[in-house]
Design an enzyme around this catalytic site. Structure first.
Site, PDB file in Angstrom:
ATOM      1  N   ASN A   1      24.478   3.311 -21.158  1.00 36.92           N
ATOM      2  CA  ASN A   1      23.226   3.637 -21.471  1.00 36.92           C
ATOM      3  C   ASN A   1      23.463   3.645 -22.723  1.00 36.92           C
ATOM      4  O   ASN A   1      22.557   4.056 -23.670  1.00 36.92           O
ATOM      5  CB  ASN A   1      22.303   4.243 -20.765  1.00 36.92           C
ATOM      6  CG  ASN A   1      21.645   3.885 -19.892  1.00 36.92           C
ATOM      7  OD1 ASN A   1      21.457   2.812 -18.923  1.00 36.92           O
ATOM      8  ND2 ASN A   1      21.175   4.673 -19.272  1.00 36.92           N
TER       9      ASN A   1
ATOM     10  N   GLU B   1      27.762   4.973 -12.189  1.00 38.32           N
ATOM     11  CA  GLU B   1      28.214   6.301 -13.070  1.00 38.32           C
ATOM     12  C   GLU B   1      28.268   7.374 -12.241  1.00 38.32           C
ATOM     13  O   GLU B   1      27.323   7.508 -11.807  1.00 38.32           O
ATOM     14  CB  GLU B   1      27.385   6.392 -14.170  1.00 38.32           C
ATOM     15  CG  GLU B   1      28.379   5.399 -15.005  1.00 38.32           C
ATOM     16  CD  GLU B   1      26.931   4.825 -16.017  1.00 38.32           C
ATOM     17  OE1 GLU B   1      27.263   4.813 -17.427  1.00 38.32           O
ATOM     18  OE2 GLU B   1      26.528   5.212 -16.170  1.00 38.32           O
TER      19      GLU B   1
ATOM     20  N   HIS C   1      24.546   7.488 -11.101  1.00 38.50           N
ATOM     21  CA  HIS C   1      23.800   6.398 -11.839  1.00 38.50           C
ATOM     22  C   HIS C   1      23.795   5.250 -11.223  1.00 38.50           C
ATOM     23  O   HIS C   1      24.780   4.863 -11.360  1.00 38.50           O
ATOM     24  CB  HIS C   1      24.012   6.636 -12.994  1.00 38.50           C
ATOM     25  CG  HIS C   1      23.240   6.065 -14.256  1.00 38.50           C
ATOM     26  ND1 HIS C   1      23.569   5.256 -15.759  1.00 38.50           N
ATOM     27  CD2 HIS C   1      22.005   5.859 -14.144  1.00 38.50           C
ATOM     28  CE1 HIS C   1      22.511   4.029 -15.898  1.00 38.50           C
ATOM     29  NE2 HIS C   1      20.997   5.070 -15.560  1.00 38.50           N
TER      30      HIS C   1
ATOM     31  N   SER D   1      18.660   8.948 -16.681  1.00 41.06           N
ATOM     32  CA  SER D   1      19.196   7.774 -17.029  1.00 41.06           C
ATOM     33  C   SER D   1      20.107   8.183 -18.263  1.00 41.06           C
ATOM     34  O   SER D   1      21.105   7.830 -19.325  1.00 41.06           O
ATOM     35  CB  SER D   1      18.920   6.594 -17.940  1.00 41.06           C
ATOM     36  OG  SER D   1      17.625   6.074 -17.450  1.00 41.06           O
TER      37      SER D   1
HETATM   38  N1  3HC Z   1      16.132  -6.978  -6.643  1.00 42.54           N
HETATM   39  C1  3HC Z   1      17.363  -7.180  -5.407  1.00 42.54           C
HETATM   40  N2  3HC Z   1      17.867  -8.954  -5.811  1.00 42.54           N
HETATM   41  C2  3HC Z   1      17.884  -9.342  -6.813  1.00 42.54           C
HETATM   42  C3  3HC Z   1      17.026  -8.645  -7.612  1.00 42.54           C
HETATM   43  C4  3HC Z   1      16.465  -7.884  -7.929  1.00 42.54           C
HETATM   44  N3  3HC Z   1      15.304  -7.120  -8.471  1.00 42.54           N
HETATM   45  N4  3HC Z   1      17.489  -9.797  -8.276  1.00 42.54           N
HETATM   46  C5  3HC Z   1      18.234 -10.697  -9.026  1.00 42.54           C
HETATM   47  N5  3HC Z   1      18.410 -10.528  -6.973  1.00 42.54           N
HETATM   48  C6  3HC Z   1      19.657 -11.356  -6.177  1.00 42.54           C
HETATM   49  C7  3HC Z   1      19.461 -11.953  -6.232  1.00 42.54           C
HETATM   50  O1  3HC Z   1      18.648 -11.792  -4.844  1.00 42.54           O
HETATM   51  C8  3HC Z   1      20.325 -12.543  -5.798  1.00 42.54           C
HETATM   52  O2  3HC Z   1      21.685 -13.103  -4.875  1.00 42.54           O
HETATM   53  P1  3HC Z   1      22.413 -13.940  -3.530  1.00 42.54           P
HETATM   54  O3  3HC Z   1      23.279 -14.563  -4.950  1.00 42.54           O
HETATM   55  O4  3HC Z   1      22.688 -12.928  -3.076  1.00 42.54           O
HETATM   56  O5  3HC Z   1      20.785 -15.169  -3.550  1.00 42.54           O
HETATM   57  C9  3HC Z   1      21.431 -12.415  -7.071  1.00 42.54           C
HETATM   58  O6  3HC Z   1      21.116 -11.157  -7.525  1.00 42.54           O
HETATM   59  C10 3HC Z   1      21.499 -13.186  -8.297  1.00 42.54           C
HETATM   60  O7  3HC Z   1      19.896 -13.092  -8.915  1.00 42.54           O
HETATM   61  P2  3HC Z   1      19.591 -14.934  -9.434  1.00 42.54           P
HETATM   62  O8  3HC Z   1      19.879 -15.738  -9.376  1.00 42.54           O
HETATM   63  O9  3HC Z   1      17.662 -14.726  -8.867  1.00 42.54           O
HETATM   64  O10 3HC Z   1      19.412 -14.755 -11.185  1.00 42.54           O
HETATM   65  P3  3HC Z   1      20.305 -14.721 -12.075  1.00 42.54           P
HETATM   66  O11 3HC Z   1      21.561 -15.341 -11.047  1.00 42.54           O
HETATM   67  O12 3HC Z   1      19.554 -14.499 -13.680  1.00 42.54           O
HETATM   68  O13 3HC Z   1      20.373 -12.685 -12.370  1.00 42.54           O
HETATM   69  C11 3HC Z   1      20.461 -10.276 -12.670  1.00 42.54           C
HETATM   70  C12 3HC Z   1      19.531 -11.709 -12.304  1.00 42.54           C
HETATM   71  C13 3HC Z   1      21.655 -10.021 -11.423  1.00 42.54           C
HETATM   72  C14 3HC Z   1      19.084  -9.717 -13.203  1.00 42.54           C
HETATM   73  C15 3HC Z   1      21.986 -11.106 -14.069  1.00 42.54           C
HETATM   74  O14 3HC Z   1      19.928 -11.544 -14.469  1.00 42.54           O
HETATM   75  C16 3HC Z   1      21.912  -9.158 -14.300  1.00 42.54           C
HETATM   76  O15 3HC Z   1      23.269  -9.007 -14.432  1.00 42.54           O
HETATM   77  N6  3HC Z   1      21.250  -9.167 -15.324  1.00 42.54           N
HETATM   78  C17 3HC Z   1      21.624  -8.030 -15.820  1.00 42.54           C
HETATM   79  C18 3HC Z   1      20.703  -6.394 -15.743  1.00 42.54           C
HETATM   80  C19 3HC Z   1      21.807  -5.312 -16.162  1.00 42.54           C
HETATM   81  O16 3HC Z   1      22.130  -5.122 -17.404  1.00 42.54           O
HETATM   82  N7  3HC Z   1      20.980  -4.515 -15.538  1.00 42.54           N
HETATM   83  C20 3HC Z   1      21.437  -3.121 -15.806  1.00 42.54           C
HETATM   84  C21 3HC Z   1      19.985  -2.606 -17.105  1.00 42.54           C
HETATM   85  S1  3HC Z   1      20.808  -0.579 -17.284  1.00 42.54           S
HETATM   86  C22 3HC Z   1      20.392   0.506 -15.970  1.00 42.54           C
HETATM   87  O17 3HC Z   1      19.630  -0.411 -14.751  1.00 42.54           O
HETATM   88  C23 3HC Z   1      20.096   1.568 -16.510  1.00 42.54           C
HETATM   89  C24 3HC Z   1      19.043   2.271 -15.873  1.00 42.54           C
HETATM   90  O18 3HC Z   1      19.816   3.727 -16.485  1.00 42.54           O
HETATM   91  C25 3HC Z   1      18.512   1.830 -17.566  1.00 42.54           C
END
Ligand code: 3HC
Length: 502
Positions: A192, A154, A142, A121
């Site tokens: 990030n 990325e 990434h 990250s």
């Molecule tokens: N694993 C697999 N699939 C998942 C999941 C997981 N942990 N969480 C959600 N999903 C899937 C669901 O199955 C669903 O798929 P479908 O439509 O095909 O059934 C889809 O994602 C949407 O899920 P939900 O309806 O349950 O939930 P939301 O609509 O609330 O979406 C989310 C969940 C996709 C996590 C959304 O809230 C989101 O985009 N959040 C932002 C996440 C983010 O910013 N991530 C980046 C963080 S930074 C990072 O990772 C970098 C690292 O270096 C720190």
């Protein structure tokens, strides 16, 4: 000849590694998943079964497809099993010594043509590459959490990466159904580097008592349109990872904005790491979808004021008139400011100056309507708790979700969003990434409804510049000074920052 990436190794099957393994397996690629011991290996298998099981229960996969995906993953505790892989992606904890030792081993075990990738990250890909005898075959790859869902990858090329390799890896990312953005090796890359300072800032404002955890999350979800509030997202990313990324950014920049908020350190030290440990900012419960609606308005009369002198624009006066008209239409009685039970000052800036001019300053709250759904309700040091409660109830009746906060520059959404957008302008200005890449990265990596430059154009460059100036005047943090480019565009009367990229 271009690499066809038939077999891929993933080292580390925690949340991210298991998600990455799933992404490859879903694309029909054979995966060798490696963990240190049988227990960790079983947990990794459990992540994969859980994630694909969830897709199965939602009707997104058939049982046969799930079995085929799981059947493509071989689980092992031996690095030697990676010998035939065309690519190995490392997703072990963010500790440089672990990564360096692992890459030395991978270099020994993997065939000379294999590409070695790190999902780090924030650590230096260049420093990791330097531990191998093949730095030209090392890149960053990434992914974003949850890896099966977020569409960005990325691709990080270092000064030593062979020509053409980043393009090959970007091609592989497309084959996985992802959109690649290729960047050079700087702490935090694009996402990030922009995301974590914003999340850290939310933690700092929480510690300052600006507002509550739930209200800040609600404000950013419903007000800024982000899919998750900052605290729910910090818990998803992991507070240890978040702390490490901030620390890496701070080591590079020495900016106060990047210094990890003390509450992050405290939670990490206490072992409260977020979702992975069952408790972080949230205590294992789901963040509330809709905040509580306990307040009942009992104000018999309301007065509505426009903005303060500094903000007394026609627009602010217009917003106050429109709000007063909505109140009347909803059956609330208005009264002169001297007699009203509740005084609402519609304003984008702090309202204490207006309060002290009133005979009953305890009856005044600031009100900032954000988008279509949120109303920020600012209490000054003189506002009575009863007045703030009445205001919240009244806003619910008008169909808005109230967010309570202290009477500070930017209230909640402006205080968090404007510096975040300013960081994006600074990144573009530094030449690190194009506006298109930054917008794509934030939309696909974090699920933003629009990229930072699209948001800037929507909000208005001048409004954001002025918001930053107000924040700087209040907090004197140099990172809130508007990016020189933003200032110049406003001075030149340019309305769309994206015109620069066309
Ligand atoms: N694993 C697999 N699939 C998942 C999941 C997981 N942990 N969480 C959600 N999903 C899937 C669901 O199955 C669903 O798929 P479908 O439509 O095909 O059934 C889809 O994602 C949407 O899920 P939900 O309806 O349950 O939930 P939301 O609509 O609330 O979406 C989310 C969940 C996709 C996590 C959304 O809230 C989101 O985009 N959040 C932002 C996440 C983010 O910013 N991530 C980046 C963080 S930074 C990072 O990772 C970098 C690292 O270096 C720190």
């Amino acid at each position: 000849m271009a690499n066809t990436f038939e077999t891929v190794g993933v080292v580390g099957l925690g949340t991210m590694g298991a998600g990455i393994a799933e992404v490859f397996a879903r694309a029909g690629i054979a995966v060798v998943g490696v963990e240190t011991d049988p227990g960790a290996l079983e947990r990794g298998r459990g992540h994969l079964e859980g994630s694909t099981g969830r897709a199965l229960s939602r009707g997104r996969l058939t049982e046969a497809e799930q079995a085929a995906i799981l059947g493509r993953v071989a689980f092992t505790t031996s690095l030697e099993d990676l010998a035939d892989c065309d690519l190995v992606v490392e997703a072990v904890p963010e500790v440089m010594d672990f990564k360096r030792a692992l890459f030395t081993d991978l270099d020994r075990v993997c065939k000379p043509s294999a590409v070695l990738a790190t999902n780090t990250s924030s650590l230096s890909v260049t420093a990791i590459a330097a531990t191998t005898t093949r730095p030209g075959r090392v890149v960053g790859m990434h992914f974003f959490n949850p890896a099966p869902v977020m569409r960005l990858v990325e691709v990080v090329r270092t000064v030593t990466t062979e020509d053409g390799l980043a393009d090959e890896v970007a091609g592989l990312a497309r084959r996985l159904g992802k959109t690649p953005v290729t960047v050079a090796d700087r702490a935090g890359f694009v996402v990030n580097r922009l995301l974590l300072p914003y999340l850290n800032h939310a933690a700092v404002l929480l510690e300052h008592g600006l507002s509550t955890r739930d209200d800040i999350d609600t404000a950013m979800r419903l007000g800024a349109g982000f899919p998750m509030g900052p605290f729910a997202l910090l818990d998803l990313i992991g507070l240890d990872t978040s702390h490490e990324i901030c620390e890496a950014l701070f080591q590079e920049s020495r900016e106060r904005r990047h210094a990890p908020a003390p509450v992050l350190r405290e939670l990490v030290t206490a072992g409260l790491l977020g979702r992975k440990s069952g408790r972080g900012f949230f205590h294992g419960e789901e963040p509330p979808a809709n905040p509580s609606s306990e307040e009942k308005p009992s104000a018999s009369t309301v007065a509505v004021l426009g903005g303060t002198a500094g903000n007394g624009t026609g627009a602010a006066e217009g917003a106050a008139e429109a709000f007063a008209a909505r109140l009347s239409a909803a059956g609330f009685k208005t009264a002169p400011v001297e007699d009203a039970d509740l005084v609402v000052a519609v304003s984008r800036t702090p309202v204490i100056e207006q309060a002290v001019r009133l005979p009953h300053p305890e009856r005044l709250v600031g009100l900032n309507l954000v988008g279509d759904q949120v109303a920020e309700v600012a209490s000054t040091v003189l506002t009575s708790p009863g007045a703030a409660q009445v205001a919240r109830g009244l806003l619910r009746i008008l169909g808005r979700t109230p967010v309570s906060c202290r009477d500070r520059a930017g209230f909640v959404v402006g205080a968090l969003l404007h510096p975040h957008l300013n960081d994006a302008v600074r990144m573009y200005e530094s030449g690190y990434a194009s506006m298109e890449d930054i917008d794509t990265a934030m939309r696909l990596g974090c699920g933003y409804p629009a990229g930072p430059f699209e948001m800037l154009d929507r909000l208005g460059l001048e409004a954001v510049r002025d918001g930053l100036r107000a924040l700087y005047a209040e907090y004197r943090d140099p990172s809130f000074t508007p990016a020189p480019l933003l200032d110049r565009l406003v001075t030149a009367g340019v309305r769309s920052i994206r015109d620069l990229s066309s």
